[in-house]
Design an enzyme around this catalytic site. Structure first.
Site, PDB file in Angstrom:
ATOM      1  N   ASP A  23      -0.363   3.356 -10.015  1.00  0.00           N
ATOM      2  CA  ASP A  23       0.654   4.218  -9.314  1.00  0.00           C
ATOM      3  C   ASP A  23       0.386   4.123  -7.907  1.00  0.00           C
ATOM      4  OD1 ASP A  23       3.227   5.681  -9.456  1.00  0.00           O
ATOM      5  OD2 ASP A  23       1.869   7.106  -8.422  1.00  0.00           O
ATOM      6  N   GLU A  58     -15.989  -5.321 -17.757  1.00  0.00           N
ATOM      7  CA  GLU A  58     -16.893  -5.062 -18.768  1.00  0.00           C
ATOM      8  C   GLU A  58     -16.236  -4.773 -20.132  1.00  0.00           C
ATOM      9  OE1 GLU A  58     -18.811  -1.180 -17.889  1.00  0.00           O
ATOM     10  OE2 GLU A  58     -19.080  -1.899 -15.820  1.00  0.00           O
TER      11      GLU A  58
HETATM   12  C1  GLC Z   1       5.747   5.856  -8.124  1.00  0.00           C
HETATM   13  C2  GLC Z   1       6.377   5.957  -9.505  1.00  0.00           C
HETATM   14  C3  GLC Z   1       7.249   7.371  -9.308  1.00  0.00           C
HETATM   15  C4  GLC Z   1       6.610   8.399  -8.502  1.00  0.00           C
HETATM   16  C5  GLC Z   1       5.891   8.048  -7.500  1.00  0.00           C
HETATM   17  C6  GLC Z   1       4.995   9.172  -7.265  1.00  0.00           C
HETATM   18  O1  GLC Z   1       6.519   5.109  -7.415  1.00  0.00           O
HETATM   19  O2  GLC Z   1       6.854   5.171 -10.043  1.00  0.00           O
HETATM   20  O3  GLC Z   1       8.172   7.476 -10.169  1.00  0.00           O
HETATM   21  O4  GLC Z   1       7.746   9.508  -8.234  1.00  0.00           O
HETATM   22  O5  GLC Z   1       4.927   6.960  -7.527  1.00  0.00           O
HETATM   23  O6  GLC Z   1       3.727   9.092  -8.121  1.00  0.00           O
END
Ligand code: GLC
Length: 504
Positions: free
Chosen positions: A192, A223
């Site tokens: 993310d 690994e």
């Molecule tokens: C990313 C995710 C989104 C989230 C953001 C913060 O863009 O896809 O859904 O709100 O990160 O974590």
């Protein structure tokens, strides 16, 4: 599947709270997902990517993670997650989970410790004054004050404090989290906000130090063998984007240029060419993404006069022609599945679900809505629980009231209603994914010059994909039709239609 299964995989995104509810509380969960694994097997996907399934106060749909080594009780238990991974593997389906390294939750043990003890704040960004004027990506200031007067940084909601990646303890923690899940059998991670981890006086996007993190993560993944790291990297600069895909960093990253691209032949051709030019020299497979849990559903997007997607201007409520959007979404699905590389399917797109634009404001849960003072409707409209069966809500989602209401108009869109209908979106996806498995996926493509409104290319298997984005029918190349996104005319390909054919 080969050592490099991810290079050509069809990956289905499960937004767990909205997929299927197994315990009747109105929230999707692992029990619901496990019961629907045969549906996913039948659909013909190679892997599942799950949005965060960790314990979370759900201030941002689970992207506020309170504990990276457990499962949200509303979703199930760790033991159940392990059973789910084993069951998916028995069906030859890989499991990819989300990891959220940029920020945590105010309910995490580390943040609670930091609040209680000012000497334990170095894992986050605390200061006596807001250190800059950064705005939260969800709106409002990126700094929030704690009771003793200090401020902490959160690029997203205040419930999501940013980690300080200058602290080696944060590195050790995440390497350990990766191992925790690799040891439980997960086949990869979707990372993310992958480009945002480091902060400096000048900003936070794409700082060079972040690449050292992914080099180290790649060593860890290697690994375990056959594991994949997928970056959520929104960067317009292709040269900067490609740096994440160097052979010792991430394996793949989402193609957001393709997702944001308007339904326009010249623009799409440009994005496809640029994608190939970026990926081919470094040997990374492209990805083709039309949709996810953050963006307006394709059926709605493609039915509008302006078919682009932008986070800031979601064009919420602009008129959308449902018939046109549906036809184009079908054509786009076949185009995306024919291109070389891996492809993503966001849950519900295989049912042709539209964006739900008329949710009552008081039910909206996305922090984007509240933090923009209602100016941005947020992302709830693409997160409405799936319709599985029956004639009225909750359409087989579960026995309870779904956490977001499903429209009455979804009656004809349930998986059950579409399953045996040869003309349905579900049948198109299932048929296309089966053909794709043998004849498309990883590899190369060769453009065929069929006019400026037509995107046509051939793959190694001999399969040719032709999409007509022009206003009227165009002559269809000779060959046997393998699959079409809509009705064909004699020797012609109608507007907004894709056909797969074999020419020899
Ligand atoms: C990313 C995710 C989104 C989230 C953001 C913060 O863009 O896809 O859904 O709100 O990160 O974590």
């Amino acid at each position: 599947m080969s050592q490099t299964w991810w290079r050509g995989a069809a990956i289905y995104q499960v937004y767990l709270r909205s997929f299927a509810d197994g315990n009747g509380d109105g929230v999707g969960d692992l029990a619901g997902l496990r019961a629907r694994l045969p549906y996913l097997k039948d659909l013909g996907i190679d892997a599942i990517w799950l949005n965060p399934w960790y314990p979370s106060p759900m201030a941002d749909g689970g992207y506020d993670v309170a504990d990276y080594r457990d499962i949200e009780p509303d979703f199930g238990t760790l033991a159940e997650a392990e059973r789910f991974i084993a069951e998916a593997h028995d069906l030859d389906i890989k499991v990819i989970i989300d990891v959220v390294p940029n920020h945590s939750s105010t309910e995490s043990a580390w943040f609670r410790e930091a609040l209680a003890n000012p000497a334990a704040r170095d894992r986050f960004w605390f200061s006596d004054e807001p250190a800059n004027d950064w705005q939260s990506i969800f709106g409002g200031s990126a700094w929030t004050q704690v009771p003793d007067g200090q401020w902490y940084l959160h690029l997203f909601a205040p419930e999501q404090p940013d980690f300080n990646w200058a602290n080696p303890e944060v590195h050790r923690e995440f390497e350990d989290v990766l191992r925790f899940w690799f040891e439980r059998g997960v086949d990869g991670f979707r990372i993310d906000s992958a480009a945002l981890l480091y902060k400096s006086d000048t900003g936070y996007e794409d700082l060079d130090e972040v690449h050292d993190v992914y080099r180290r993560w790649r060593e860890v993944a290697d690994e375990y063998g056959e594991r994949v790291l997928i970056g959520e990297v929104w960067l317009p600069d292709q040269e900067r984007f490609a740096r994440y895909l160097r052979p010792d960093e991430l394996h793949t990253a989402f193609n957001f240029d393709f997702l944001s691209c308007p339904w326009d032949p010249a623009a799409l051709r440009r994005v496809i060419d640029l994608t190939l030019a970026t990926h081919t020299p470094i040997g990374a497979p492209p990805t083709w993404v039309l949709s996810n849990h953050d963006v307006t559903r394709p059926v709605t997007r493609y039915g509008r006069a302006d078919t682009t997607f932008e986070h800031g201007g979601r064009l919420h409520g602009t008129p959308s022609d449902p018939e046109l959007g549906y036809r184009r979404a079908r054509a786009a699905a076949l185009l995306s599945m024919a291109l070389p590389g891996s492809v993503y399917v966001y849950q519900g797109d295989e049912l042709g679900l539209p964006e739900v634009e008329n949710l009552p404001d008081e039910l909206r849960q996305d922090p984007m809505f509240a933090r923009s003072g209602g100016a941005n409707p947020g992302r709830d409209g693409c997160r409405v629980p799936l319709p599985w069966s029956g004639d009225e809500p909750p359409y087989g989602f579960g026995t309870g009231t779904p956490w977001l209401p499903q429209p009455e108009s979804w009656r004809g869109l349930t998986a059950q209603a579409q399953r045996t209908d040869p003309g349905s979106m579900l049948t198109l996806y299932r048929t296309a994914l089966a053909i794709r498995r043998d004849r498309l996926g990883d590899g190369t493509m060769t453009w065929l010059p069929l006019g400026e409104n037509v995107l046509a290319f051939t793959r190694e298997s001999g399969l040719t994909c032709v999409t007509n984005l022009g206003p009227g029918p165009v002559p269809r190349p000779a060959g046997e039709v393998v699959l079409a996104s809509g009705p064909l005319e004699d020797g012609a390909l109608p507007s907004d239609t894709t056909v797969w054919l074999t020419t020899s």
